[in-house]
Design an enzyme around this catalytic site. Sequence first.
Site, short mmCIF file in Angstrom:
data_model
loop_
_atom_site.label_atom_id
_atom_site.label_comp_id
_atom_site.label_asym_id
_atom_site.label_seq_id
_atom_site.Cartn_x
_atom_site.Cartn_y
_atom_site.Cartn_z
N ARG A 86 0.59 -1.26 0.53
CA ARG A 86 -0.31 0.12 -0.25
C ARG A 86 1.03 1.21 -0.12
O ARG A 86 0.59 2.47 -0.42
CB ARG A 86 -0.60 0.26 1.54
CG ARG A 86 -2.02 -0.87 1.18
CD ARG A 86 -2.51 -1.37 2.08
NE ARG A 86 -1.86 -2.25 3.17
CZ ARG A 86 -1.87 -3.69 2.41
NH1 ARG A 86 -3.23 -4.56 1.56
NH2 ARG A 86 -0.77 -4.86 2.55
N THR A 87 1.44 1.57 0.52
CA THR A 87 2.33 2.52 0.79
C THR A 87 3.24 2.75 -0.25
O THR A 87 2.99 3.86 -0.66
CB THR A 87 3.57 2.79 2.41
OG1 THR A 87 2.85 2.16 3.63
CG2 THR A 87 4.02 3.98 3.04
N LYS A 115 26.62 -3.66 -2.71
CA LYS A 115 28.24 -3.59 -2.38
C LYS A 115 29.55 -3.18 -1.28
O LYS A 115 30.21 -2.95 -1.59
CB LYS A 115 28.78 -3.27 -3.71
CG LYS A 115 28.47 -4.11 -5.08
CD LYS A 115 28.63 -3.82 -6.42
CE LYS A 115 27.87 -2.80 -7.40
NZ LYS A 115 28.02 -2.24 -8.30
N ARG A 136 11.37 3.85 2.62
CA ARG A 136 10.52 3.01 4.41
C ARG A 136 12.41 1.97 4.80
O ARG A 136 12.76 1.32 3.32
CB ARG A 136 9.84 2.07 3.76
CG ARG A 136 9.85 1.14 4.61
CD ARG A 136 8.12 0.19 4.45
NE ARG A 136 7.74 1.14 4.58
CZ ARG A 136 5.81 0.24 4.42
NH1 ARG A 136 5.78 -1.36 4.55
NH2 ARG A 136 4.94 0.94 5.12
N HIS A 169 5.66 5.78 11.35
CA HIS A 169 4.57 5.42 9.94
C HIS A 169 4.28 7.21 9.50
O HIS A 169 2.75 6.58 9.86
CB HIS A 169 4.22 4.48 9.87
CG HIS A 169 3.70 4.06 8.53
ND1 HIS A 169 4.05 4.98 7.34
CD2 HIS A 169 3.66 2.90 8.47
CE1 HIS A 169 3.83 4.15 6.07
NE2 HIS A 169 3.21 3.20 6.89
N1 CP Z 1 -0.13 -0.32 5.71
C1 CP Z 1 1.01 -0.47 5.25
O1 CP Z 1 1.94 0.70 5.54
O2 CP Z 1 0.98 -1.07 3.89
P1 CP Z 1 2.46 -1.69 3.38
O3 CP Z 1 3.10 -2.10 4.15
O4 CP Z 1 1.83 -2.58 2.57
O5 CP Z 1 2.77 -0.44 3.00
#
Ligand code: CP
Length: 355
Positions: A86-87, A115, A136, A169
Amino acid sequence: MTDITWNDYAALPLEAKCQYLARPEGDGMPYHTLFAQQFDREILERLCALANRIRFINKSKEGALYLKSVLAHKRAMLYFSQPSSRTFLSHLAACQILGITTGSVRDAATSSEFKGESHEDSIRTFSSYFDMIIMRSPEKGLAEKMAWELSNSDRPIPILNAGSGKDQHPTQALLDIYTLMRSFEKNGGIDGKTVTFCGDLMRGRTVRSLSYLLTNFRNVRQVFVAPQELQVPADVVMVLAKKGVDFEVTDDLKAAVKTSDAVYMTRIQDEWDSAKGASAKIDNGRFKFGAEELALLKSDAIIMHPLPRRDEIATCCDNDPRAMYWRQMRNGMWIRAALIAATFGFEKTLMNCGY
Ligand code: CP
């Protein structure tokens, strides 16, 4: 961030860091988006209004083509060294809506980090080719350190934290607030509501970020339902206590559901287990939302989940009008489009355009 060393900056409380993260133009919008503490109520309401605006403009073909022209001169790098559906996809779709060209690394094993290249050098490499990095990482604080590095480089570009370790998040919390605002817009808004969090509250970074954002609203009661081993961490409790928020820590989901306006379910985050299989030993049978909980839920309450889910929400709930998790996921695309547009200084342009 240019007039302070990393050690001095890192030692500041989160609230004091915010001044270094805002857009230099002084419109209050973030330049780097790193944690939930950067967003006050005014900014949240402006971002939600901008998301609604983008959503509306995108409804017509002319509007959608106009949106695609707005940031067609920008490029964004999606740097995801932790799994995501999703993110990643909602940021990608948000960029596409705004006409931003994207590149991506979804596995450090496919970049030169494999590397032995450092994160710092990787980020500087991305900044040579792109105008924004959406990242992320499993490492707490990495996005923040990279933001400081870039701000002190010869090519500063904004960083959006798309999930950092077990820590924060923030863009998920934005989409959660947007979902709550839309769900309660004809029912008095978020003020005065009761939000119940259930599941793995210890390691769920969405919980920490959303719990903080909710403190921007008046008289919001927060209830934390979890097995003892996975209860809400002390740092979250301390913030709520300091801010005088009405909150409860409990293991009784059914009782909490009856008084909730929103129930925010989360999955067991066993990827963080220190010993393999440790989570499987925790008795989480009472921390699932199914037909019995649905029957107890108020008629105007909603069920949320950041997703992905396992079995903590039974699929029999999916078609209930109170199940908001699918719409919540789509809301992520719109609020992320709003955040990206605002980060690049296009809030006023979009709010005032003729569409
Ligand atoms: N809610 C969320 O962060 O979903 P993903 O891990 O699929 O990005």
